[in-house]
Design an enzyme around this catalytic site. Structure first.
Site, PDB file in Angstrom:
ATOM      1  N   GLY A  50       8.759   1.268  -9.367  1.00 54.48           N
ATOM      2  CA  GLY A  50       7.407   1.807  -9.563  1.00 54.48           C
ATOM      3  C   GLY A  50       7.475   3.181 -10.200  1.00 54.48           C
ATOM      4  O   GLY A  50       8.365   3.968  -9.889  1.00 54.48           O
ATOM      5  N   ASP A  99      11.165   7.592   0.834  1.00 55.77           N
ATOM      6  CA  ASP A  99      11.949   6.845   1.827  1.00 55.77           C
ATOM      7  C   ASP A  99      13.442   6.802   1.529  1.00 55.77           C
ATOM      8  O   ASP A  99      14.167   6.016   2.116  1.00 55.77           O
ATOM      9  CB  ASP A  99      11.393   5.412   1.947  1.00 55.77           C
ATOM     10  CG  ASP A  99      11.436   4.655   0.625  1.00 55.77           C
ATOM     11  OD1 ASP A  99      11.771   5.267  -0.413  1.00 55.77           O
ATOM     12  OD2 ASP A  99      11.133   3.445   0.635  1.00 55.77           O
ATOM     13  N   THR A 150      10.863   8.346  -5.901  1.00 52.51           N
ATOM     14  CA  THR A 150       9.979   7.449  -5.157  1.00 52.51           C
ATOM     15  C   THR A 150       8.798   8.235  -4.600  1.00 52.51           C
ATOM     16  O   THR A 150       8.997   9.286  -3.984  1.00 52.51           O
ATOM     17  CB  THR A 150      10.684   6.732  -3.985  1.00 52.51           C
ATOM     18  OG1 THR A 150       9.686   6.225  -3.093  1.00 52.51           O
ATOM     19  CG2 THR A 150      11.611   7.629  -3.195  1.00 52.51           C
TER      20      THR A 150
HETATM   21  O1  F6P Z   1       7.521   1.979  -4.065  1.00 46.43           O
HETATM   22  C1  F6P Z   1       6.403   2.528  -4.643  1.00 46.43           C
HETATM   23  C2  F6P Z   1       5.206   1.683  -4.424  1.00 46.43           C
HETATM   24  O2  F6P Z   1       4.094   2.330  -5.017  1.00 46.43           O
HETATM   25  C3  F6P Z   1       4.905   1.311  -2.968  1.00 46.43           C
HETATM   26  O3  F6P Z   1       4.299   2.368  -2.277  1.00 46.43           O
HETATM   27  C4  F6P Z   1       4.038   0.093  -3.157  1.00 46.43           C
HETATM   28  O4  F6P Z   1       4.085  -0.769  -2.039  1.00 46.43           O
HETATM   29  C5  F6P Z   1       4.659  -0.574  -4.343  1.00 46.43           C
HETATM   30  O5  F6P Z   1       5.332   0.431  -5.072  1.00 46.43           O
HETATM   31  C6  F6P Z   1       3.675  -1.266  -5.243  1.00 46.43           C
HETATM   32  O6  F6P Z   1       4.365  -1.886  -6.249  1.00 46.43           O
HETATM   33  P1  F6P Z   1       3.699  -2.515  -7.558  1.00 46.43           P
HETATM   34  O7  F6P Z   1       3.282  -1.382  -8.432  1.00 46.43           O
HETATM   35  O8  F6P Z   1       4.791  -3.320  -8.155  1.00 46.43           O
HETATM   36  O9  F6P Z   1       2.531  -3.322  -7.103  1.00 46.43           O
END
Ligand code: F6P
Length: 349
Positions: free
Chosen positions: A14, A137, A133
């Protein structure tokens, strides 16, 4: 150790505000101070596994000079996992050679860095990691860029939601990102003085939350804010997530806010609404803190390449940016400790 002349760089997972700060710093330091060429690899590991005509492009100082303030990632991103199918990791290594990339800076979270670690362990790829991130985490670093921005955005959103919750005498449940770590919710819940904050690390007590809102209503406050992490689960059977998984096996979370809002309406009789902050928390311009941290990470990552610190990740320890092993960095998920959550509970009500 193979000599370095061309440094590749990719962003995976992400996006997070601050990625462009790292890209800028790695590029400028590598070129200006060390005389390397820099190649931007687009779309994360996908750019090396399945290259298209635009997957690898030279990055120059003029390409990056003004991107510090920009959200997202100039290099694009994907959640491609080259260890999902047999033979794919070998393809990545072969393509690195074909593109003449002698060293790689991999910027990402535990998934991207886990791949970097395996490429280093299995094939000796000359790789340096940089933590990214919004979820905060990653162990082995005090924090990462993106987290501060995400908390600031969520805090501002909750501040705004509060005024409408109060005006309409409603409980509004705000669902916050963070996967299985409650850091963003913890930070935003604290900073926005939410009436209740729920994180995945602590099992929620629906009875207690109901009582809290009933008591508030008795004293004339028939409204309130619940900040809930998307990863919170209840033993009650309202739906909290879908089963869809990404290439690293993560389910796509979502739905707990809506389920909780419905449950609270039924139990308290107070009108409720829910808001999912979603990708709003990842978008847009980084805070000054994240611009500074991402720049420091990028400078140190370029230096780590120069020093041949392969298999290491840049990390913040206290006020210093240091390097730690990718083993340590990807060993475990950093979650919110009990005492920090208890500190927040003082303000519930
Ligand atoms: O790891 C970052 C994050 O934004 C999380 O907080 C969330 O659950 C996930 O990515 C969402 O992912 P995507 O953008 O693939 O839906």
């Amino acid at each position: 150790m193979a000599e370095v002349s061309r440094v590749g760089m990719l962003t995976g997972g992400g996006d997070a505000p601050g990625l462009n700060g790292v890209i800028r710093a790695v590029t400028m330091k590598s070129i200006e101070d060390y005389g390397y060429e820099v190649a931007g690899i687009r779309r994360g590991w996908k750019g090396l596994l399945d290259p298209e005509s635009d997957s690898v492009q030279p990055l120059g100082v003029d390409d990056v000079r003004y991107i510090l303030q920009e959200g997202g990632t100039k290099l694009l991103s994907s959640r491609t996992n080259p260890y999902k199918n047999e033979g794919d990791a070998e393809k990545v290594v072969k393509n690195l050679e074909e593109f003449g990339i002698d060293a790689l800076v991999a910027i990402g979270g535990d998934d991207t860095l886990g791949v970097a670690k395996r490429l280093y362990d299995d094939f000796g790829v000359q790789v340096v990691g940089c933590p990214k991130t919004i979820d905060n985490d990653l162990s082995a670093t005090d924090t990462t860029f993106g987290y501060d921005t995400a908390v600031s955005i969520a805090t501002e959103a909750i501040d705004r939601i509060r005024t409408t919750a109060r005006s309409h005498e409603r409980i509004i449940v705000v669902e916050v990102m963070g996967r299985h770590a409650g850091w963003i919710t913890w930070g935003a819940g604290l900073a926005s003085a939410a009436n209740v904050t729920l994180i995945p690390e602590v099992e929620p007590d629906l009875e207690a939350i109901t009582d809290l809102f009933k008591k508030r209503a008795e004293r004339g406050e028939k409204w309130g804010i619940v900040a809930v992490s998307e990863g919170v689960t209840f033993s009650e059977d309202f739906v909290t997530q879908t089963e869809e998984k990404d290439e690293f096996g993560h389910v796509r979370l979502g739905g707990v806010g809506e389920g909780l809002a419905g449950e609270l309406k039924e139990r308290t009789g107070i009108d409720t609404r829910h808001v999912v902050l979603g990708h709003l928390q990842r978008g847009g311009t980084p805070t000054a803190f994240d611009r500074i941290l991402s720049t420091r990470y990028g400078l140190r990552a370029a230096e780590a390449v120069k020093n041949g610190e392969w298999g290491q990740m840049v990390a913040l320890r206290g006020s210093d940016v240091v390097t730690v092993s990718l083993d340590e960095a990807t060993a475990e998920t950093k979650t919110v400790p009990d005492d920090l959550y208890r500190a927040l509970q003082t303000f519930f009500g």
